[in-house]
Design a protein around this motif. Structure first.
Motif, PDB file in Angstrom:
ATOM      1  N   MET A 280      29.758  35.102  32.312  1.00 47.81           N
ATOM      2  CA  MET A 280      30.048  34.405  33.674  1.00 47.81           C
ATOM      3  C   MET A 280      31.470  34.800  34.297  1.00 47.81           C
ATOM      4  O   MET A 280      31.833  35.237  35.225  1.00 47.81           O
ATOM      5  N   LEU A 281      32.544  35.282  33.122  1.00 45.46           N
ATOM      6  CA  LEU A 281      33.683  35.657  33.778  1.00 45.46           C
ATOM      7  C   LEU A 281      33.536  36.913  34.081  1.00 45.46           C
ATOM      8  O   LEU A 281      34.236  37.315  35.277  1.00 45.46           O
ATOM      9  N   ASP A 282      32.809  37.706  33.337  1.00 45.86           N
ATOM     10  CA  ASP A 282      32.602  39.236  33.959  1.00 45.86           C
ATOM     11  C   ASP A 282      32.095  39.338  35.536  1.00 45.86           C
ATOM     12  O   ASP A 282      32.336  40.089  36.275  1.00 45.86           O
ATOM     13  N   GLN A 283      31.064  38.247  35.462  1.00 46.15           N
ATOM     14  CA  GLN A 283      30.400  38.297  36.963  1.00 46.15           C
ATOM     15  C   GLN A 283      31.231  37.761  38.122  1.00 46.15           C
ATOM     16  O   GLN A 283      31.364  38.423  39.283  1.00 46.15           O
ATOM     17  N   ARG A 284      32.314  36.921  37.716  1.00 44.91           N
ATOM     18  CA  ARG A 284      33.295  36.500  38.561  1.00 44.91           C
ATOM     19  C   ARG A 284      34.281  37.657  39.092  1.00 44.91           C
ATOM     20  O   ARG A 284      34.604  37.770  40.101  1.00 44.91           O
ATOM     21  N   ARG A 285      34.631  38.299  38.149  1.00 45.23           N
ATOM     22  CA  ARG A 285      35.542  39.174  38.055  1.00 45.23           C
ATOM     23  C   ARG A 285      35.575  40.402  37.030  1.00 45.23           C
ATOM     24  O   ARG A 285      35.621  39.789  35.743  1.00 45.23           O
ATOM     25  N   PRO A 286      34.929  41.476  37.004  1.00 47.88           N
ATOM     26  CA  PRO A 286      34.831  42.432  35.896  1.00 47.88           C
ATOM     27  C   PRO A 286      36.075  42.436  34.997  1.00 47.88           C
ATOM     28  O   PRO A 286      37.222  42.598  35.363  1.00 47.88           O
ATOM     29  N   PHE A 320      33.269  44.602  24.254  1.00 46.52           N
ATOM     30  CA  PHE A 320      32.331  45.311  24.814  1.00 46.52           C
ATOM     31  C   PHE A 320      32.311  45.408  26.469  1.00 46.52           C
ATOM     32  O   PHE A 320      31.845  46.304  26.869  1.00 46.52           O
ATOM     33  N   LYS A 321      32.986  44.472  27.294  1.00 44.06           N
ATOM     34  CA  LYS A 321      32.936  44.407  28.581  1.00 44.06           C
ATOM     35  C   LYS A 321      34.143  45.288  29.077  1.00 44.06           C
ATOM     36  O   LYS A 321      34.324  45.408  30.300  1.00 44.06           O
ATOM     37  N   GLY A 322      34.782  46.013  28.113  1.00 38.96           N
ATOM     38  CA  GLY A 322      35.982  46.682  28.377  1.00 38.96           C
ATOM     39  C   GLY A 322      37.157  46.039  28.581  1.00 38.96           C
ATOM     40  O   GLY A 322      38.304  46.693  28.839  1.00 38.96           O
ATOM     41  N   ALA A 323      37.222  44.964  28.048  1.00 36.11           N
ATOM     42  CA  ALA A 323      38.691  44.253  28.002  1.00 36.11           C
ATOM     43  C   ALA A 323      39.474  44.303  27.099  1.00 36.11           C
ATOM     44  O   ALA A 323      39.026  44.601  25.879  1.00 36.11           O
TER      45      ALA A 323
END
Length: 382
Positions: A280-286, A320-323
């Motif tokens: 959800m966080l990634d969808q809102r803002r990568p 995994f999302k690049g954070a």
């Protein structure tokens, strides 16, 4: 669970207690009157009894003169998520080298259904005259000193003499004893932990449903529980982890021949909650290139126990999302953790993963905060 029980048996029960362990550092810590982990009210009482009728030792010879031997080695699950009983067998075999005939052996940790009978028959096959009982612990970590005394103790054995001996032991610390057969007691413990795990899963599923529609889960939860007794068991949402609930649900699933469908669903929901938050966080803002701060690496609030904590799953998924991920916990001893000021200063988004009380006083300067527990006073939605 062994140390708090030993302290209570020495302080309230008046028994001579030896605490056998394989860790020299922890043995030394306990003999100095210090608790090696957080347990409310334990250290004060430990200081009163250590060196008197309580001692910690590395020497298995302490078992030779014991009237009662309590083992807290449980049944773990393997890499395939199946119960592993050979470790329990190995532990019992080692104990039998020292335990004298006529004594009572109590299995205290959760065991796979039927394990007590197997241990009982193993002792009989060796022609040993050792009594066997299963008396499962049901304490919440951090509340052992209170709950060991207040909660009813379940006592189970195959023979009347063993049942009587176990009954007498636990009557020295509490007035409430519940007698069961060993198979009943084994399922009673697994039912208890699986019920809690499923109960939390229902709340977490409702949380996901509400948030997916842009609605505030905690406004709804308050509305349906306020002055309405039939909904009093409706738990708050949160990351459901720790060394017991998932493991015991897995054991009950294995015992059912993998037909424990509610348990399976609960695992998917509870273990999937970190993924939902990160997605959800990634969808809102990568999240790629952003910094995520995780507050609380223990599996629950006011604990120093990181075993099976979903905070580490959050950390991995965010990576995994690049954070870039920074983590803090005031209690967990982990060299990879960062100072709180660093996490707060450098994070673009903060996730309250374990609701430690100290986080309630923090100022987040308007940054994005995810607090599934609503531990900051008001639920901050995804």
């Amino acid at each position: 669970m062994g140390l708090p029980l030993g302290i209570v048996l020495a302080s309230r029960g008046g028994a001579q207690v030896a605490l056998l362990d394989i860790d020299p550092g922890r043995v030394d810590t306990v003999n100095r009157g210090c608790m090696p982990f957080l347990e409310a009210g334990a250290e004060e009482i430990l200081k009163q009894v250590i060196g008197k009728n309580l001692r910690a030792t590395l020497d298995s010879a302490c078992l030779r003169g014991a009237d009662v031997v309590i083992t807290v080695v449980g049944t773990p699950v393997d890499e395939h998520l199946n119960p592993t009983v050979h470790l329990s067998y190995r532990n019992v075999d080692r104990l039998l080298e020292y335990i004298r005939d006529g004594s009572l052996l109590i299995l205290r940790s959760t065991v796979y259904p039927g394990m007590t009978r197997l241990v009982y028959r193993r002792i009989q096959a060796l022609n040993r005259k050792i009594h066997v009982a299963f008396c499962p612990e049901r304490i919440a970590e951090g509340k052992a000193m209170e709950e060991l005394i207040k909660l009813p103790q379940i006592v189970a054995a195959f023979e009347p003499e063993a049942q009587e001996k176990a009954h007498e032991l636990f009557l020295s610390i509490t007035s409430k004893i519940i007698g069961l057969t060993p198979p009943e007691a084994e399922l009673a413990k697994l039912f208890s932990n699986s019920w809690r795990y499923i109960n939390f899963a229902i709340s977490n599923q409702f949380y996901i449903l509400a948030e997916s529609y842009g609605l505030d889960f905690y406004r709804i939860q308050d509305a349906v529980t306020r002055e309405y007794p039939r909904m009093s068991g409706f738990a708050r949402a949160g990351f459901t982890a720790g060394p017991c609930l998932l493991k015991d649900t897995l054991q009950l699933s294995a015992f059912s021949g993998n037909n424990f469908f509610m348990g399976h669903a609960a695992m998917l929901i509870n273990e999937g909650l970190p993924g939902y938050v990160i997605d959800m966080l990634d969808q809102r803002r990568p999240l790629d290139g952003r910094t995520v701060g995780i507050l609380g690496m223990a599996f629950k609030g006011e604990s120093d126990d990181p075993r099976s904590s979903l905070s580490y799953k959050l950390k991995k998924l965010a990576g995994f999302k690049g954070a870039r991920v920074l983590c803090h916990d005031p209690y967990v001893p982990d060299p990879d953790l960062q100072p709180l000021d660093t996490v707060l200063k450098e994070s673009d988004v903060v996730i309250v993963a374990a609701p430690h009380k100290m986080y309630r006083q923090l100022s987040f300067d308007g940054r994005e905060v995810v607090d599934i527990w609503a531990s900051l006073g008001n639920a901050i939605r995804l």
